[in-house]
Design an enzyme around this catalytic site. Structure first.
Site, PDB file in Angstrom:
ATOM      1  CG  ASP A  11      -1.831  -1.020   1.150  1.00 21.96           C
ATOM      2  OD1 ASP A  11      -2.217  -1.417   0.042  1.00 21.96           O
ATOM      3  OD2 ASP A  11      -2.572  -1.189   2.152  1.00 21.96           O
ATOM      4  CG  ASP A 130     -11.872  -4.344  -0.847  1.00 20.03           C
ATOM      5  OD1 ASP A 130     -10.771  -5.289  -0.936  1.00 20.03           O
ATOM      6  OD2 ASP A 130     -11.781  -3.034  -0.825  1.00 20.03           O
TER       7      ASP A 130
END
Lengths: 251, 214
Positions: A11, A130
């Site tokens: 990330d 997700d």
């Protein structure tokens, strides 16, 4: 025979690597180019970079970072985060990315998948999902896991593939950061897809990868962040371990 | 100097960067004079065969490449660039290639024994060399096998005469490295195949270097 892929995920915020637990408590760790070179040396098959920056300045830093990494590391690079238009695809692909992962942008505007697949090819378009259990259902969440779209997992995954997504990353929000293993139950729901599926969320030890590839042999790759990031598991050790167990990996 | 053929097909960021990384000078060009002056040619490419072949012809590059090939200039085709070296392709119709290598390009989907197999053939696959001398020629010393990164839906067929190494995918032997004399092709992406991929590129560059006059 194709090797099962081991994919560290990084990330990125303002051009730097971060990692959260259940999407919260993010803390800064290291330099993306250094990390990418380190992972390449240790045998990572691919790298995923998610831009979690919201600002235009952060986005620019991210794009520059993609180039910096692509000049040093010669394995497939997938980038995602803030991909809402075909112009966003163009921006990262011309800076050295090989594949682009879409998530919220595709939920908001599903035809983005069709458009990008037409211009850049299916193999360039990765649909990242997700997913989180809501009662007895598996719901797709958007905006980094903050918003329940109410969409059911399999129907969205199927639609994504029909529109031209060449690969699916399924991130279980229920196992992400928990380190008790990949969400095999959730993954099983999309076994019918005819594109590579990358499992994400929950890897806590080497055995979790073995269970993933042994129990769900159709899964192409395992993606993880923290266990690689904090050097709890080295990619090279993981691959030797998997090879010893008869799982085809690139060594 | 390596001339990387610029015919508006595909993203060349990684190829350029990988050549830089191994210390090879390269120039992205479609200028016949620059191509003629270069020590070797790399023909890249991703996308559909028909469109790419049309673009090569529209720029007159098919004739340029054929002329350089007949002069003995080393040529490496990568991915679709490799496919273009063959006689023809049956990707959405029938299209003429450069015909520098014998064989044609056909559909993986049509040939895969299991209809549920995934196409494209995408990921890291192991190269199997047919002959020991080719293995020694291409692989770093001490290495017996390597994995390279493939992404493609069509593949070279009936090319046994020029087959150097292949990879097994779902019951099909997919040509990975092909070549004869100074014309080479790689179906995978050496510029995306890690350290081993860079070493394959380096081997090609070394083969193109003129022997020093003693």
């Amino acid at each position: 025979m194709l090797a099962k892929r081991i994919i560290p995920c990084l990330d990125i915020r303002d051009g730097r690597v971060v990692k959260g637990k259940n999407f919260q408590g993010i803390r800064d760790v290291e330099d993306p180019v250094v990390m990418a070179a380190f992972y390449n040396e240790s045998g990572a098959d691919e790298l995923v970079f998610y831009d979690i920056t919201a600002s235009a300045e952060g986005r620019k830093l991210f794009t520059e970072m993609v180039s910096d990494v692509a000049r040093e590391v010669f394995i497939p690079l997938t980038v995602g985060g803030g991909i809402n238009t075909a112009a966003d695809f163009e921006r990262v692909l011309t800076h050295g990315a090989d594949k682009v992962s879409v998530n919220s942008g595709a939920l908001k505007n599903p035809s983005l998948i069709d458009e990008a697949a037409r211009i850049y090819g299916d193999q360039c378009v990765v649909l990242s999902i997700d997913c989180h259990r809501v009662g007895n259902e598996y719901h797709v969440f958007s905006k980094g896991g903050r918003e329940d779209t109410g969409r059911e997992l399999l129907s969205w995954a199927r639609e994504g593939v029909e529109r031209g997504a060449g690969e699916i990353v399924l991130n279980s929000m229920d196992t992400d950061g928990v380190r008790q293993g990949f969400d095999l139950e959730m993954l099983s729901l999309i076994s019918e897809l005819k594109v590579p599926v990358i499992a994400s969320g929950g890897a806590g030890c080497m055995e979790d990868f073995y269970r993933l590839f042994e129990d769900l042999p159709w899964v192409s790759a395992g993606l993880a962040a923290s266990i690689f990031h904090y050097r709890e598991v080295a990619v090279s050790d993981l691959k030797k371990y998997l090879a010893g167990k008869g799982i085809p990996v690139r060594i | 100097m390596i001339a990387v053929i610029d015919y508006e097909v595909g993203n060349l960021f990684s190829l350029k960067a990988s050549l830089e990384k191994i210390g090879a000078d390269s120039v992205l060009t479609r200028d016949p004079a620059v191509i003629h002056a270069a020590d070797a040619i790399i023909l890249p490419g991703v996308g559909a065969f028909g469109q790419a072949a049309d673009k090569l012809r529209a720029f007159g590059l098919d004739q340029v490449i054929l002329r350089e090939a007949s002069d003995g200039k080393p040529i490496l085709g990568i991915c679709l660039g490799m496919q273009l070296l063959f006689e023809k392709s049956y990707e959405y119709g029938e299209h003429q290639g450069l015909g520098l290598l014998p064989g044609y390009i056909g559909s993986l989907r049509e040939d895969l024994p299991n209809p549920d197999s995934i196409v494209p053939h995408m990921g890291w696959n192991e190269l199997n060399f047919r002959r020991e001398e080719d293995r020694e020629k291409w692989l770093p010393q001490g290495k017996t096998s390597i994995y390279t990164y493939f992404v493609h839906s069509f593949y070279a067929k009936e090319c046994d005469d020029v087959l150097v190494a292949d990879a097994e995918y779902e019951g099909i032997r997919v040509p990975g490295i092909v070549g004869k004399d100074k014309i080479w092709g790689m179906q995978f992406h050496p510029e995306k195949s890690g350290t081993d991929g860079l070493s394959l590129l380096r081997r090609f560059i070394e083969m193109t270097e003129k022997p020093e006059v003693v």
